[in-house]
Scaffold this motif. Structure first.
Motif, mmCIF file in Angstrom:
data_model
loop_
_atom_site.group_PDB
_atom_site.id
_atom_site.type_symbol
_atom_site.label_atom_id
_atom_site.label_comp_id
_atom_site.label_asym_id
_atom_site.label_seq_id
_atom_site.Cartn_x
_atom_site.Cartn_y
_atom_site.Cartn_z
ATOM 1 N N MET A 1 -3.627 -13.321 -4.286
ATOM 2 C CA MET A 1 -4.818 -13.416 -5.136
ATOM 3 C C MET A 1 -5.431 -12.032 -5.328
ATOM 4 O O MET A 1 -5.543 -11.263 -4.373
ATOM 5 C CB MET A 1 -5.843 -14.329 -4.480
ATOM 6 N N ASP B 1 10.452 2.959 6.073
ATOM 7 C CA ASP B 1 9.936 1.610 6.334
ATOM 8 C C ASP B 1 10.994 0.806 7.082
ATOM 9 O O ASP B 1 12.178 0.890 6.778
ATOM 10 C CB ASP B 1 9.600 0.907 5.015
ATOM 11 N N ASN C 1 1.892 -13.300 1.456
ATOM 12 C CA ASN C 1 0.432 -13.534 1.363
ATOM 13 C C ASN C 1 0.080 -14.378 0.137
ATOM 14 O O ASN C 1 0.952 -14.766 -0.636
ATOM 15 C CB ASN C 1 -0.306 -12.190 1.344
ATOM 16 N N ALA C 2 -1.228 -14.611 -0.047
ATOM 17 C CA ALA C 2 -1.654 -15.563 -1.084
ATOM 18 C C ALA C 2 -1.594 -14.993 -2.498
ATOM 19 O O ALA C 2 -1.749 -15.739 -3.473
ATOM 20 C CB ALA C 2 -3.063 -16.066 -0.776
ATOM 21 N N GLY D 1 -7.208 -5.416 5.410
ATOM 22 C CA GLY D 1 -7.532 -6.802 5.772
ATOM 23 C C GLY D 1 -7.011 -7.791 4.750
ATOM 24 O O GLY D 1 -5.819 -7.828 4.441
ATOM 25 N N MET D 2 -7.930 -8.583 4.184
ATOM 26 C CA MET D 2 -7.545 -9.642 3.243
ATOM 27 C C MET D 2 -7.393 -9.114 1.816
ATOM 28 O O MET D 2 -7.255 -9.900 0.885
ATOM 29 C CB MET D 2 -8.631 -10.724 3.186
ATOM 30 N N GLY E 1 -5.368 -6.254 0.690
ATOM 31 C CA GLY E 1 -4.354 -5.205 0.504
ATOM 32 C C GLY E 1 -3.664 -5.234 -0.846
ATOM 33 O O GLY E 1 -3.417 -4.188 -1.446
ATOM 34 N N VAL E 2 -3.337 -6.426 -1.326
ATOM 35 C CA VAL E 2 -2.671 -6.515 -2.620
ATOM 36 C C VAL E 2 -3.685 -6.146 -3.706
ATOM 37 O O VAL E 2 -3.402 -5.379 -4.626
ATOM 38 C CB VAL E 2 -2.109 -7.947 -2.855
ATOM 39 N N THR E 3 -4.878 -6.689 -3.548
ATOM 40 C CA THR E 3 -5.950 -6.435 -4.517
ATOM 41 C C THR E 3 -6.251 -4.949 -4.647
ATOM 42 O O THR E 3 -6.444 -4.432 -5.741
ATOM 43 C CB THR E 3 -7.227 -7.185 -4.055
ATOM 44 N N ALA F 1 3.028 -7.622 5.781
ATOM 45 C CA ALA F 1 2.117 -8.664 5.285
ATOM 46 C C ALA F 1 2.241 -8.820 3.769
ATOM 47 O O ALA F 1 1.736 -9.777 3.192
ATOM 48 C CB ALA F 1 0.680 -8.290 5.635
ATOM 49 N N SER F 2 2.928 -7.867 3.135
ATOM 50 C CA SER F 2 2.867 -7.765 1.674
ATOM 51 C C SER F 2 3.719 -8.767 0.898
ATOM 52 O O SER F 2 3.700 -8.755 -0.322
ATOM 53 C CB SER F 2 3.266 -6.348 1.249
ATOM 54 N N GLU G 1 8.705 -7.946 8.280
ATOM 55 C CA GLU G 1 7.464 -8.077 9.049
ATOM 56 C C GLU G 1 6.211 -7.723 8.242
ATOM 57 O O GLU G 1 5.090 -7.981 8.690
ATOM 58 C CB GLU G 1 7.518 -7.218 10.327
ATOM 59 N N VAL H 1 0.842 -1.207 0.000
ATOM 60 C CA VAL H 1 0.000 0.000 0.000
ATOM 61 C C VAL H 1 0.878 1.258 0.000
ATOM 62 O O VAL H 1 0.677 2.176 -0.802
ATOM 63 C CB VAL H 1 -0.982 -0.014 1.195
ATOM 64 N N VAL I 1 9.803 5.034 12.267
ATOM 65 C CA VAL I 1 9.329 6.347 12.691
ATOM 66 C C VAL I 1 8.997 6.260 14.182
ATOM 67 O O VAL I 1 8.139 5.491 14.603
ATOM 68 C CB VAL I 1 8.100 6.790 11.863
HETATM 69 C C1 LIG Z 1 -1.885 -15.275 4.999
HETATM 70 C C2 LIG Z 1 -2.292 -14.029 4.260
HETATM 71 C C3 LIG Z 1 -2.838 -14.148 2.989
HETATM 72 C C4 LIG Z 1 -3.248 -13.004 2.299
HETATM 73 N N1 LIG Z 1 -3.699 -13.132 1.016
HETATM 74 C C5 LIG Z 1 -4.058 -12.025 0.301
HETATM 75 C C6 LIG Z 1 -4.499 -12.153 -1.042
HETATM 76 O O1 LIG Z 1 -4.532 -13.236 -1.604
HETATM 77 N N2 LIG Z 1 -4.865 -11.025 -1.702
HETATM 78 C C7 LIG Z 1 -4.834 -9.785 -1.109
HETATM 79 O O2 LIG Z 1 -5.223 -8.801 -1.740
HETATM 80 N N3 LIG Z 1 -4.383 -9.642 0.167
HETATM 81 C C8 LIG Z 1 -4.011 -10.730 0.882
HETATM 82 N N4 LIG Z 1 -3.582 -10.608 2.181
HETATM 83 C C9 LIG Z 1 -3.617 -9.287 2.807
HETATM 84 C C10 LIG Z 1 -2.445 -8.428 2.401
HETATM 85 O O3 LIG Z 1 -1.253 -9.143 2.604
HETATM 86 C C11 LIG Z 1 -2.433 -7.143 3.261
HETATM 87 O O4 LIG Z 1 -3.705 -6.529 3.227
HETATM 88 C C12 LIG Z 1 -1.426 -6.153 2.706
HETATM 89 O O5 LIG Z 1 -0.174 -6.759 2.532
HETATM 90 C C13 LIG Z 1 -1.290 -4.946 3.641
HETATM 91 O O6 LIG Z 1 -0.314 -4.107 3.076
HETATM 92 P P1 LIG Z 1 0.179 -2.826 3.834
HETATM 93 O O7 LIG Z 1 1.141 -2.152 2.934
HETATM 94 O O8 LIG Z 1 -1.006 -2.061 4.311
HETATM 95 O O9 LIG Z 1 0.888 -3.359 5.163
HETATM 96 P P2 LIG Z 1 2.238 -4.194 5.339
HETATM 97 O O10 LIG Z 1 2.543 -5.003 4.156
HETATM 98 O O11 LIG Z 1 2.143 -4.901 6.637
HETATM 99 O O12 LIG Z 1 3.336 -3.065 5.409
HETATM 100 C C14 LIG Z 1 3.418 -2.157 6.474
HETATM 101 C C15 LIG Z 1 4.871 -1.730 6.599
HETATM 102 O O13 LIG Z 1 4.967 -0.661 7.540
HETATM 103 C C16 LIG Z 1 6.146 -0.838 8.290
HETATM 104 N N5 LIG Z 1 6.032 -0.057 9.537
HETATM 105 C C17 LIG Z 1 5.111 -0.186 10.515
HETATM 106 N N6 LIG Z 1 5.298 0.731 11.473
HETATM 107 C C18 LIG Z 1 6.360 1.469 11.091
HETATM 108 C C19 LIG Z 1 7.056 2.577 11.669
HETATM 109 N N7 LIG Z 1 6.682 3.112 12.831
HETATM 110 N N8 LIG Z 1 8.147 3.078 11.016
HETATM 111 C C20 LIG Z 1 8.548 2.537 9.830
HETATM 112 N N9 LIG Z 1 7.913 1.493 9.241
HETATM 113 C C21 LIG Z 1 6.831 0.964 9.862
HETATM 114 C C22 LIG Z 1 6.232 -2.341 8.486
HETATM 115 O O14 LIG Z 1 7.537 -2.747 8.793
HETATM 116 C C23 LIG Z 1 5.778 -2.830 7.101
HETATM 117 O O15 LIG Z 1 6.899 -2.977 6.245
HETATM 118 C C24 LIG Z 1 -3.142 -11.721 2.903
HETATM 119 C C25 LIG Z 1 -2.571 -11.615 4.180
HETATM 120 C C26 LIG Z 1 -2.148 -12.743 4.850
HETATM 121 C C27 LIG Z 1 -1.532 -12.586 6.203
#
Ligand SMILES: Cc1cc2nc3c(=O)[nH]c(=O)nc-3n(C[C@H](O)[C@H](O)[C@H](O)COP(=O)(O)OP(=O)(O)OC[C@H]3O[C@@H](n4cnc5c(N)ncnc54)[C@H](O)[C@@H]3O)c2cc1C
Length: 420
Positions: A49, A34, A46-47, A384-385, A387-389, A42-43, A40, A15, A224
């Motif tokens: 999809m 970051d 994950n699956a 939630g589920m 994020g990639v989508t 979730a990106s 750590e 995201v 941060v």
């Molecule tokens: C098992 C599983 C299967 C999934 N399958 C799918 C799927 O098939 N399709 C789909 O669309 N989604 C899927 N998802 C959901 C998807 O993975 C997440 O919604 C998405 O990755 C969230 O992205 P993000 O960028 O919001 O957060 P994240 O990927 O978690 O990234 C947040 C980043 O912020 C950083 N961060 C946090 N706090 C700080 C700070 N204070 N200072 C600096 N950096 C910080 C973290 O280190 C991290 O790198 C799945 C999730 C899981 C767990």
């Protein structure tokens, strides 16, 4: 003197990097901070999809009852750890308030339109050969069923999807196997969602990472630690190593976003929802070839199977249990057993289970918009589920809002203050 940018984005998951891409394209000088996008976040594990099929929000009628039933089963795909933490209690309360038919009726068109628009943007991104590593494939997705309950669940979803105008097919066992002959899961039939697709999520993240950096975005490894406020504006952020100033701040820190909004007066309703995956490489990378090409969701056990470039991934479980990323082998067990069904126990045994935290809002819709009470702080989180989508459309919508443009569709359902 601290360095100055137009926008600072906290969080470099799918995201945050998507937002960086879109803001940079609009001419902004962007800094992403970051601390763990390949650790750590979730990106990565994950699956992968891309799911127009997921138009029904997680908070739907019957989910609470299912959760209660599964509470006593250590291998269940849904787990809620009882906790008196006030933020958790508020989240759970809001979640159950949204488990209604009315909320589903509200959420379905919102998710359908935003997911389909997101897929269109992703297509455009992946037309660039530099995004080959994302491995976007328009394969459709099979929701498989074996037991009667899962069959009913899939057929109900098929009806909702059809009413919403999605392209689906109801398949019996033979028709399912004709479409995906490499299936080994026990099934009686499936629903095929034609418009779904798949990516290699880590490949997508690496492509985004390289793309934004080549375009001039700065990515800083760091945490941060504090936000510097001046009245209703954040004027800068501090990491362990330095201070940075910007006109605008975007909070895209996934499950950790509430830790940042708290200091700015908003207790964001967002809980980490833990999931696991196991990735088996193909024969060319020391594993086995399964022959699978269509991603599948095993509805009976809530396990997903995603063929990806270079291997195959099995994932599942949703645990509301805080920020702990350790692996509970009992919960990961059903996923690992499914992987063994396709790849053999000997191949699966030495491979580690990955754990990640989905940033979950109580109504199954992300937060995209201005942080209440602040003039220059924005939130892109809570997917939630999905994020990639939904990352590409999130970035588009947020950039429109930040630039004061009329967004291409209604941002109201995603407002950050919708629970106030
Ligand atoms: C098992 C599983 C299967 C999934 N399958 C799918 C799927 O098939 N399709 C789909 O669309 N989604 C899927 N998802 C959901 C998807 O993975 C997440 O919604 C998405 O990755 C969230 O992205 P993000 O960028 O919001 O957060 P994240 O990927 O978690 O990234 C947040 C980043 O912020 C950083 N961060 C946090 N706090 C700080 C700070 N204070 N200072 C600096 N950096 C910080 C973290 O280190 C991290 O790198 C799945 C999730 C899981 C767990």
């Amino acid at each position: 003197m601290s360095e100055r940018f137009d926008s600072i984005i906290v969080g470099g998951g799918v995201v945050g990097l998507s937002c960086a891409r879109t803001l940079q394209e609009q001419g902004a000088r962007v800094l992403v901070i970051d601390r763990g996008r390949y650790r750590e976040a979730a990106s990565t594990g994950n699956a992968g999809m891309i799911v127009p099929s997921h138009i029904v929000p997680l908070s739907a009628p019957g989910v609470i009852a299912k959760g209660m039933k599964w509470l006593m089963n250590p291998e269940s795909p849904l787990y809620i750890k009882p906790s008196a933490n006030p933020d958790f209690v508020r989240w759970l309360w809001a979640f159950q308030q949204h488990c209604t038919e009315a909320h589903v009726a509200h959420g379905v068109p919102v998710l359908r339109d935003s997911i389909l628009a997101s897929l269109e943007l992703l297509d455009a991104w992946c037309a660039d050969p530099a995004f080959k590593t994302a491995g976007l494939a328009h394969t459709g997705l099979l929701m498989l069923h074996d037991g009667e309950k899962a069959r009913k669940e899939n057929l109900e979803l098929a009806e909702q999807a059809e009413e919403a105008g999605l392209e689906i097919e109801r398949l019996d066992r033979d028709a399912t196997l004709a479409l995906e002959p490499a299936l080994r899961t026990a099934i009686t039939g499936s629903v095929y969602f034609r418009q779904d697709a798949r990516v290699d999520p880590e490949g997508l993240l690496r492509a985004l990472d390289a793309h934004v950096q080549a375009a001039g975005v700065t990515i800083l490894d760091g945490t941060v630690r504090s936000l510097q406020k001046n009245g209703s504006r954040v004027v800068g952020v501090k990491t362990e190593d330095g201070a940075y100033e910007a006109d605008q701040l975007v909070l895209a820190a996934g499950s950790w976003t509430p830790q940042l909004t708290k200091g700015l007066g908003t207790r964001l309703l967002l809980q980490p929802a833990k999931g696991y995956s196991v990735t088996i490489p193909d024969a060319a990378h020391g594993g086995v070839d399964t022959g699978m090409h269509i991603p599948c969701l095993v509805t009976d056990q809530k396990i997903s199977i995603t063929p990806m470039p270079g291997g195959i991934r099995f994932s599942g479980t949703l645990g509301l249990q805080g920020y702990d990323l350790s692996v509970d082998e009992r919960r990961a067990g059903p996923i690992r057993r499914h992987a063994a069904l396709y790849c053999g126990e000997d191949t699966v045994a030495p491979i580690d289970t990955w754990a990640g935290l989905r940033p979950a809002s109580p109504d199954g819709l992300p937060y995209i918009g201005a942080l209440p009470g602040m003039d220059n702080v924005w939130v892109a989180s809570g997917h939630g589920m999905l994020g990639v989508t939904m990352a590409p459309i999130t970035a588009r919508l947020l950039a429109d809002l930040m630039g004061g443009k009329t967004p291409s569709f209604d941002p109201t359902p995603f407002r950050v203050d919708r629970f106030d």
